[in-house]
Design an enzyme around this catalytic site. Structure first.
Site, PDB file in Angstrom:
ATOM      1  N   SER A   9    -119.003 -37.881  42.463  1.00 45.46           N
ATOM      2  CA  SER A   9    -118.099 -36.769  42.749  1.00 45.46           C
ATOM      3  C   SER A   9    -116.694 -37.274  43.057  1.00 45.46           C
ATOM      4  CB  SER A   9    -118.611 -35.972  43.945  1.00 45.46           C
ATOM      5  OG  SER A   9    -117.643 -35.045  44.364  1.00 45.46           O
ATOM      6  N   HIS A  34    -118.358 -35.723  38.213  1.00 47.24           N
ATOM      7  CA  HIS A  34    -118.622 -34.444  38.875  1.00 47.24           C
ATOM      8  C   HIS A  34    -117.338 -33.990  39.568  1.00 47.24           C
ATOM      9  CE1 HIS A  34    -121.221 -31.348  40.633  1.00 47.24           C
ATOM     10  NE2 HIS A  34    -120.510 -31.501  41.742  1.00 47.24           N
ATOM     11  N   ASP A  36    -115.680 -31.148  41.935  1.00 50.59           N
ATOM     12  CA  ASP A  36    -115.919 -30.057  42.879  1.00 50.59           C
ATOM     13  C   ASP A  36    -114.643 -29.241  43.082  1.00 50.59           C
ATOM     14  OD1 ASP A  36    -118.698 -30.380  43.854  1.00 50.59           O
ATOM     15  OD2 ASP A  36    -117.972 -32.356  44.466  1.00 50.59           O
ATOM     16  N   MET A  38    -112.950 -26.078  44.918  1.00 47.49           N
ATOM     17  CA  MET A  38    -113.144 -25.175  46.056  1.00 47.49           C
ATOM     18  C   MET A  38    -111.881 -24.349  46.286  1.00 47.49           C
ATOM     19  SD  MET A  38    -114.758 -27.908  48.734  1.00 47.49           S
ATOM     20  CE  MET A  38    -115.910 -29.168  48.193  1.00 47.49           C
ATOM     21  N   MET A  69    -116.934 -23.817  43.120  1.00 46.27           N
ATOM     22  CA  MET A  69    -117.265 -23.176  44.397  1.00 46.27           C
ATOM     23  C   MET A  69    -116.150 -22.189  44.709  1.00 46.27           C
ATOM     24  SD  MET A  69    -118.721 -26.402  46.577  1.00 46.27           S
ATOM     25  CE  MET A  69    -118.168 -27.763  45.571  1.00 46.27           C
ATOM     26  N   MET A 138    -127.888 -27.098  45.809  1.00 46.90           N
ATOM     27  CA  MET A 138    -127.092 -27.669  46.891  1.00 46.90           C
ATOM     28  C   MET A 138    -128.035 -28.182  47.972  1.00 46.90           C
ATOM     29  SD  MET A 138    -123.948 -27.535  46.014  1.00 46.90           S
ATOM     30  CE  MET A 138    -123.353 -28.209  47.582  1.00 46.90           C
TER      31      MET A 138
END
Length: 216
Positions: A9, A34, A36, A38, A69, A138
């Site tokens: 990540s 990966h 992420d 948010m 997310m 998750m």
């Protein structure tokens, strides 16, 4: 042969040396990047958006796995595909029209995944499992890196595997949160195909060797 993919990540990378860290992953045994994303609304944190995606697109030479997310992810999936996403996963809890969003992602030429928070039961995927390319479970509450792994994840992997098999789905199972050298082998053994590792990789003295060890 069983799939054992490692997806470091970039949330845990050094953003002052992002190109360096991307090149390290290019040269390592990592399988995916990966990402992420948010928004500070769906989760209590803000990470990064398209400027960072542009850097990833310029330098990453491997499969790019984007985990949104965010609320209303359907508004942004096309732009993420345009910025190099090979797979986009959206949260069951954030998507009002999940079936439509999954098929929209696939129509853009990317693979589509669905994400479950720790408290969301696997049975909620019954009507979408045949359509998705990946289920991301998750194993911490989303929003921050470095959290403790939730042990109930092993039970959810087994339930997801059963659901995939009973619906003739080809979906992979990905685990995100608290993955490290102590539990990676057990997670693969339980039925996971892809492990996301952030702190375990980027805080290691030798990240490339850590990626190798995670795959054993």
């Amino acid at each position: 042969m069983k799939t054992k993919l490692i997806a470091p990540s970039l949330l845990s990378a050094d953003f002052g040396n992002l190109q360096r860290d991307i090149e390290m992953l290019n040269n390592s045994q990592a399988d995916w990047f990966h990402i992420d994303v948010m928004d500070g609304r769906f989760v209590p944190n803000i990470s990064f958006g398209f400027p960072v995606m542009k850097t990833v697109q310029q330098h990453a030479k491997k499969f790019v796995d984007v985990h949104l997310m965010i609320v209303e992810p359907e508004k942004y999936v096309e732009e993420f595909v345009n910025h190099g996403a090979d797979l986009i996963s959206v949260h069951y809890e954030a998507c009002s029209h999940l079936h439509r969003t999954i098929h929209h992602i696939q129509s853009l030429g990317a693979k589509a995944g669905v994400v479950l928070n720790p408290s969301t039961p696997v049975l909620m995927l019954e009507d979408i499992i045949a359509d998705v390319d990946l289920v991301l479970l998750m194993s911490v509450n989303p929003g921050f890196g470095g959290q403790k792994f939730i042990e109930n994840t092993y039970k959810k992997i087994a339930e997801t595997k059963d659901l995939i098999l009973s619906n003739n789905s080809t979906a992979l199972i990905e685990i995100d949160g608290g993955v490290n050298l102590d539990n990676a082998g057990k997670l693969f053994e339980a039925g996971a195909d892809v492990l996301v590792a952030g702190n375990a990789v980027f805080s290691a003295e030798n990240p490339e060797r850590t990626i190798e060890l995670l795959k054993i």
